[in-house]
Design a protein around this motif. Structure first.
Motif, PDB file in Angstrom:
ATOM      1  N   UNK A 153       9.272 -20.102 -20.573  1.00  0.00           N
ATOM      2  CA  UNK A 153       8.681 -18.706 -20.520  1.00  0.00           C
ATOM      3  C   UNK A 153       9.360 -18.076 -19.203  1.00  0.00           C
ATOM      4  N   UNK A 154       9.832 -18.658 -18.247  1.00  0.00           N
ATOM      5  CA  UNK A 154      10.539 -18.176 -17.222  1.00  0.00           C
ATOM      6  C   UNK A 154      12.125 -17.911 -17.598  1.00  0.00           C
ATOM      7  N   UNK A 155      12.622 -18.561 -18.292  1.00  0.00           N
ATOM      8  CA  UNK A 155      13.970 -18.496 -18.977  1.00  0.00           C
ATOM      9  C   UNK A 155      13.788 -17.159 -19.784  1.00  0.00           C
ATOM     10  N   UNK A 165       5.182 -14.890 -15.443  1.00  0.00           N
ATOM     11  CA  UNK A 165       6.465 -14.611 -15.940  1.00  0.00           C
ATOM     12  C   UNK A 165       6.904 -13.319 -16.293  1.00  0.00           C
ATOM     13  N   UNK A 177       7.072 -26.668 -10.300  1.00  0.00           N
ATOM     14  CA  UNK A 177       7.842 -25.872 -11.101  1.00  0.00           C
ATOM     15  C   UNK A 177       7.540 -24.390 -10.811  1.00  0.00           C
ATOM     16  N   UNK A 222       6.246 -23.530 -18.931  1.00  0.00           N
ATOM     17  CA  UNK A 222       6.379 -22.570 -17.725  1.00  0.00           C
ATOM     18  C   UNK A 222       7.881 -22.407 -17.662  1.00  0.00           C
ATOM     19  N   UNK A 223       8.715 -23.358 -17.746  1.00  0.00           N
ATOM     20  CA  UNK A 223      10.422 -23.046 -17.644  1.00  0.00           C
ATOM     21  C   UNK A 223      10.816 -22.265 -18.838  1.00  0.00           C
ATOM     22  N   UNK A 266       4.792 -27.955 -18.367  1.00  0.00           N
ATOM     23  CA  UNK A 266       5.922 -27.643 -17.485  1.00  0.00           C
ATOM     24  C   UNK A 266       7.050 -26.969 -18.212  1.00  0.00           C
ATOM     25  N   UNK A 297       3.671 -29.058 -12.419  1.00  0.00           N
ATOM     26  CA  UNK A 297       3.470 -27.879 -13.020  1.00  0.00           C
ATOM     27  C   UNK A 297       3.541 -27.110 -11.783  1.00  0.00           C
ATOM     28  N   UNK A 334      12.197 -15.853  -7.660  1.00  0.00           N
ATOM     29  CA  UNK A 334      12.095 -14.331  -7.688  1.00  0.00           C
ATOM     30  C   UNK A 334      11.926 -13.656  -6.164  1.00  0.00           C
TER      31      UNK A 334
END
Ligand code: SF4
Lengths: 669, 96
Positions: free
Chosen positions: B49-51, A143, A54, B46-47, B43, A51, A62
């Motif tokens: 949400x980022x997308x 995010x 990533x 996280x991915x 994980x 986690x 960013x």
């Protein structure tokens, strides 16, 4: 904190090979976190995502894109340099002064560090608009990039004063004298003083008195950045860690103590890289649970096995119990599998029959005549999702990779030891012993009326295997034990055979053979039980091959099984103790729970074939077994059989590297 | 450990709407118009949400991520349907 390998410098293969090559600063950061982590990642080339990694990758993507590109050509006086994906690219201020080129460093990107002679205080906290909320619990979701909700007048004032501080992002600098290359997320330059700013996920360390502080790995990373800056002719005395989650800045002054730590860390990194010796795991460290490589490192397990004989503290269950993703099996003949975005689409005669998310699968397996589009293959390999190929009947062809483990050291060790007769015999003895013990356990647990003589014999053969003088005699022992075991195998079938061949005079008797078992036969299997056993071994071979490849071993070079072209000898070695526990056990449960019934089979001449439906049911039964949890007798935690295969394979690798002295073959209690 | 998330969105622009729909199809089951049920590891979340964050316009659109608890101990009645049936599937593998 462990950082992902997201910059080209650290995945550049050439960087890892020559000790004279520049060490990326990230590596040293990891060495300070844990020397073993450094070794696993940068000497053995292993990597796993967590986690943290990533999150780090997303954050850095960013940060790096903050000015709309990796190499901002213009110096910008940013109003707000908090990276934000949806922000307009920051507008460059009308060039305060021309950037001075510093040709000194070959790694310096178009000079963006210099150009302002304003005398602003370096690393002044007030240049950060968000600094007005040092304790703001505003946004834990990294995010979204909400603008700060309050901006105090003080900050606005400060901003005008410091508007000519120059910010440069993603600057890569190297130092020949240190032999280090560092990538700076952000460099704030004012006058001659440059302050590196490193972006971190999460929250800063908090001291007892409430002040913010940094952990050693992060401090060393900052020190490296400062040193590299100095080596390139800039003045730099301190750096800043910026924590994205809490939006806090922590200043890291670079003092003598930190410099000493940094220098010794660089030296240690070189030493470890040259030694070829993996540093021991940390002892009961709170770092391990957060370490992305914990499943590869197996710190507690290794320690336990390495210190055999001494009283050992409990093994903390640090590995996750099971893989969250699932295998996909495609066995409908003539099917075509394509990809749409992140979805796999299985089509039969042009119609989509099922969609499966790429994110949900860890294997793709194809039985027979099935087409996979090139895009799908590429995506699968890119994500380390192996593709297994079988014939329609389930004979295993092989796997196409994507399991790109660079760990050549363990492979070299494997090749060396495969030539060592004593070593091979040692491993082989343990494997055969374990297999016979597990066969015996299966009989004891599942036989309607376990035969005392058979059990006694199996125990004897198991012990004899431990003392076998040669691989040939071991083969003999294995053979006799198998005969005893398969002789009693039928007693574990608890379903009344129903339609038995030639039984009650049914016309179907020939078409629907019953679940009878006399002996093991194959190629082709002559009864349903043998057909299922063959399929189960095929599937298990595939999973052992995947495990071996994942760990970095060559699946074709075994210690017990002899080398033969095309034969995955090591996978077969690894598989021995698991045959009864996984393959044979699946066959029994498929029959005993009636997941598979006699009408799932078709007689074809002398051989028996599974029907499409039968095979689908059996695949489910197999995966149910692989997914079921089992207690590891040495470590006392529960993991799925699939995870167990991986752990056992990693332990074999540890045995090869000499870190542990005995390979603990898995045996159920 | 996977958890179940209900993800819903309100997107003002047709292009972004299509993009967010396509993105979420990669992470979960489309339950209804702009509602997805996703079973995600930390994980994955996280991915995912980022997308989404990359697609959504932060001033105009909104997505909500609602945590419905661990997938392993999912209760039968976690989601109840009125009208057309709803079923959640849980097999150890995909067989097609
Ligand atoms: S699990 Fe622990 S010992 Fe192993 S590499 Fe990570 S931090 Fe080091």
């Amino acid at each position: 904190m462990i950082q992902p390998i997201d910059d080209a410098d650290s995945i550049d293969p050439s960087a890892d090979q020559d000790p004279e090559e520049l060490l990326p600063a990230r590596m040293i950061n990891e060495l300070v976190y844990c020397p073993r982590l450094f070794y696993l990642m940068h000497v053995e080339g292993q990597f796993a995502e967590s986690i943290d990694t990533i999150g780090g990758t997303i954050l850095h993507r960013r940060v790096d894109n903050g000015t709309g590109g990796l190499a901002p050509a213009e110096p910008c006086a940013t109003q707000s340099f908090i990276p934000s994906s949806d922000e307009e690219p920051v507008v460059a201020a009308p060039e305060p002064t021309k950037p001075k080129k510093r040709p000194k460093s070959k790694h310096l990107q178009p000079a963006t560090l210099f150009g302002d002679d304003e005398n602003t205080e370096p690393g002044n906290d007030q240049t950060d608009p968000d600094n007005t909320m040092p304790d703001a619990e505003t946004e834990s979701d990294d995010d979204t990039n909400d603008p700060p909700r309050t901006i105090h007048a003080r900050t606005i004032h400060a901003r005008t004063i410091h508007a000519r501080t120059i910010h440069a992002r993603s600057v890569t600098l190297s130092s020949e004298s240190l032999g280090v290359i560092a990538k700076l997320d952000l460099a704030e330059a004012s006058g001659n003083v440059v302050t590196p700013v490193d972006y971190k996920r999460g929250r800063p360390k908090r001291m007892a008195d409430g002040t913010l502080a940094a952990w050693d790995p992060e401090r060393v990373q900052i020190a490296l950045q400062v040193l590299v800056l100095r080596d390139n002719g800039y003045q730099s005395d301190e750096g800043v860690l910026y924590f994205n989650e809490t939006r806090q800045r922590v200043r890291v002054p670079v003092d003598d103590e930190l410099l000493a730590l940094t220098r010794s860390s660089i030296a240690a990194a070189r030493r470890h890289r040259e030694s070829g010796q993996i540093p021991p795991p940390l002892i009961s460290s709170p770092k391990c649970p957060r370490c992305s490589l914990v499943g590869i490192c197996l710190p507690e397990e290794t320690r336990r096995l390495a210190t055999a004989g001494q009283p050992i503290p409990q093994v903390r269950p640090l590995v996750t119990a099971r893989d969250e993703r699932r295998p996909a099996y495609f066995s409908t003949q003539g099917m075509w599998i394509g990809k749409q975005g992140d979805l796999l689409q299985a089509k039969v005669e042009g119609k989509v029959v099922q969609e499966i998310r790429m994110n949900d699968i860890n294997q793709i397996n194809l039985f027979g005549n099935i087409q996979l589009s090139t895009q799908t293959i590429q995506t699968a390999l890119g994500r380390d999702v192996p593709i297994g190929y079988f014939t329609q009947k389930g004979y295993f062809y092989g796997v196409s990779g994507g399991l790109g483990v660079k760990n050549i050291l363990v492979r070299r060790q494997q090749f060396r030891l495969a030539d060592d007769r004593e070593f091979c015999l040692d491993i082989a003895r343990a494997l055969v012993h374990g297999k016979i013990r597990n066969q015996r356990t299966l009989l004891m647990r599942n036989h309607r009326e376990p035969d005392a003589t058979s059990l006694r014999d199996l125990k004897r053969y198991a012990n004899r295997a431990l003392k076998a003088e040669s691989l040939a005699s071991l083969l003999g022992i294995e053979g006799i034990a198998a005969r005893v075991y398969f002789g009693d195998f039928a007693g574990m079938l608890k379903v009344d055979c129903g339609v038995s061949t030639g039984g009650e005079g049914f016309a179907t008797a020939e078409k629907q053979p019953a679940f009878q078992f006399r002996s093991r036969n194959r190629r082709p299997p002559r009864d349903p039980v043998n057909a299922m056993l063959s399929l189960a071994y095929s599937l298990l071979t595939k999973d052992c091959l995947v495990a071996a490849t994942m760990v970095g071993l060559d699946p074709h070079l075994g210690f017990y099984h002899q080398v033969k072209p095309g034969k995955p000898a090591l996978a077969l070695d690894l598989m021995e103790p698991f045959r009864p526990l996984i393959a044979e056990s699946v066959v029994l449960s498929a029959i005993n729970t009636k997941m598979v019934t006699p009408d799932h089979f078709i007689c074809a001449g002398k051989s028996v074939v599974m029907s499409d439906t039968g095979r689908k049911h059996f695949l489910l039964a197999y995966e149910k077994r692989m997914d079921s949890l089992v207690t590891h007798p040495l470590f006392d935690y529960r993991v799925s059989y699939r995870r167990l295969l991986e752990i056992q394979t990693r332990l074999l690798a540890r045995r090869l590297s000499g870190e542990i002295e005995d390979y603990p073959v898995f045996q159920t209690r | 450990m996977r958890r179940i998330y209900l993800i819903t969105y309100d997107v003002c622009d047709a292009k972004r709407l299509r993009q967010i729909f396509k993105c979420l199809r990669g992470w979960g089951d489309h339950l209804q118009y702009s509602v997805f049920e996703c079973q995600l590891t930390d994980a994955d979340l996280l991915r995912c949400k980022a997308q989404m964050a990359d697609i959504l316009h932060h001033g105009e659109d909104q997505a909500l991520v609602i945590d419905l608890g661990p997938a392993a101990s999912r209760s039968e009645t976690l989601v109840q349907a009125i009208g057309k049936p709803y079923s959640a599937m849980a097999a150890p593998c995909f067989v097609v």
